[in-house]
Structures are given as C-alpha cells and as structure tokens.
Enzyme design. Structure first.
Site, PDB file in Angstrom:
ATOM      1  N   HIS A   1     -45.954  -5.857  -2.562  1.00  0.00           N
ATOM      2  CA  HIS A   1     -47.146  -6.676  -1.923  1.00  0.00           C
ATOM      3  C   HIS A   1     -48.064  -6.014  -1.020  1.00  0.00           C
ATOM      4  CE1 HIS A   1     -43.832  -9.823  -3.397  1.00  0.00           C
ATOM      5  NE2 HIS A   1     -44.834  -9.977  -4.007  1.00  0.00           N
TER       6      HIS A   1
ATOM      7  N   SER B   1     -39.799  -9.342  -5.508  1.00  0.00           N
ATOM      8  CA  SER B   1     -38.744  -9.996  -4.324  1.00  0.00           C
ATOM      9  C   SER B   1     -37.558 -10.298  -4.985  1.00  0.00           C
ATOM     10  CB  SER B   1     -39.689 -11.249  -4.012  1.00  0.00           C
ATOM     11  OG  SER B   1     -40.887 -10.988  -3.438  1.00  0.00           O
TER      12      SER B   1
ATOM     13  N   LYS C   1     -39.304 -23.463  -8.456  1.00  0.00           N
ATOM     14  CA  LYS C   1     -38.614 -22.067  -7.747  1.00  0.00           C
ATOM     15  C   LYS C   1     -37.795 -22.599  -6.596  1.00  0.00           C
ATOM     16  CE  LYS C   1     -40.820 -17.683  -9.116  1.00  0.00           C
ATOM     17  NZ  LYS C   1     -41.629 -16.914  -8.501  1.00  0.00           N
TER      18      LYS C   1
ATOM     19  N   ARG D   1     -47.754  -4.429 -13.368  1.00  0.00           N
ATOM     20  CA  ARG D   1     -46.754  -3.260 -13.026  1.00  0.00           C
ATOM     21  C   ARG D   1     -46.234  -2.943 -14.451  1.00  0.00           C
ATOM     22  NH1 ARG D   1     -42.785  -7.203  -9.675  1.00  0.00           N
ATOM     23  NH2 ARG D   1     -43.381  -8.349 -11.517  1.00  0.00           N
TER      24      ARG D   1
END
Length: 168
Positions: free
Chosen positions: A22, A134, A46, A96
């Site tokens: 991040h 995360s 979440k 990614r």
C-alpha cells in the site's frame, strides 16, 4: 491564459492493516497527481481486524511525509461515485497478478459506464512486494518468531501498532 489542470486521484482499499505494498502505491501515485486521497472503504461484508479510526491513524502516520496526500473514509457508495463527489478525476488501482488485472479491467469498464469522466490508472508494484496483502500479513501474526517476518511487510508505524495490539 490556460489554467493548469489540478490532477486529483483516489486510491482506495480496506487497509486492514496498511502494508508496504500500500505504501509503495501511495508513494508512486502521489508523484503522479497534485492531490491523492487515500480512502478507506467500509465494506459491511468484511470483518475488519482494525477499527476505522485505527486504520486512519496508521495511514496518516505512514503518509505524513507526503504533503499532497490526505486520508478519508467512504461507506455504502461505489468508489467511482465517491471519487466524483470529491472532484477526483482519477482512481488509482494496483495490479499484482493476472487475476487482479482481469478483475480490475472489468471494474474499470463498469466505472466508465457510471462516471465516464473518471479515469482509472493502474500501477504495478515491484516483484518483491507484489504478493503482500493485508490478509497475508494478518495470517503471519502469532506463530513463533512472527515479529521478524511481519516486520518485512509493513511500514514501521504499522508494525508498532501490531506489536502493541499483540501485547494487550
């Protein structure tokens, strides 16, 4: 006389907790734009480890050196509509992997349908931090000698917060 264009972007995520990935995205994006809003999106589906206030504080600490970066929160709103509501013309997203690309490409087209004036900018982190998430960081906390491993993947202020929370 032509007025210079103010280039404002939003980089959003759950940041639960913020990682070196991040931070890399923020550091790169703030070089590209006059103003970067790092927006914590609240996803009611979440379960978050850290409260909104804790995530805001961690993000404010790790972005303090970037004068053109602010931290905000948005909830129950499409990111592209939030970007429009704060007069941002760009959304910054990270890629990614190929899976990320396919997902982000589809979202980019939906966003263009909703707000055609907002562009999506994709950044690809370096290989050594591309796999950091995360979820991965949270999964590393706990087993013997976890501290040295986790330290590699998060900024110092976030690491301090994780250590403090683990001690209490």
């Amino acid at each position: 006389m032509i007025q210079p264009i103010h280039r404002k972007a939003v980089y959003a995520g759950s940041f639960d907790p913020p990682t070196n990935g991040h931070l890399w995205m923020i550091a790169e994006a703030q070089l590209l734009f006059d103003e970067l809003v790092v927006a914590i999106g609240i996803n009611p589906n979440k379960h978050s480890t850290y409260s909104i206030e804790e995530r805001q504080e961690m993000l404010q600490r790790i972005t303090a050196n970037f004068l053109n970066v602010t931290v905000s929160v948005f909830e129950n709103e499409f990111l592209v509509n939030y970007a429009s509501s704060i007069d941002a013309s760009f959304i910054v997203r990270g890629i990614r992997s190929g899976v990320d690309y396919e997902y982000e490409r589809a979202i980019r087209y939906i966003n263009a349908d909703l707000q055609p004036n907002i562009q999506t900018v994709f950044l690809m982190p370096p290989r050594e931090i591309a796999e950091i998430s995360s979820t991965m960081v949270k999964g590393l906390v706990g087993p013997k000698d976890w501290q040295q491993i986790v330290r590699r993947y998060v900024p110092p202020a976030v690491y301090d917060k994780i250590i403090l929370d683990k001690q209490t």
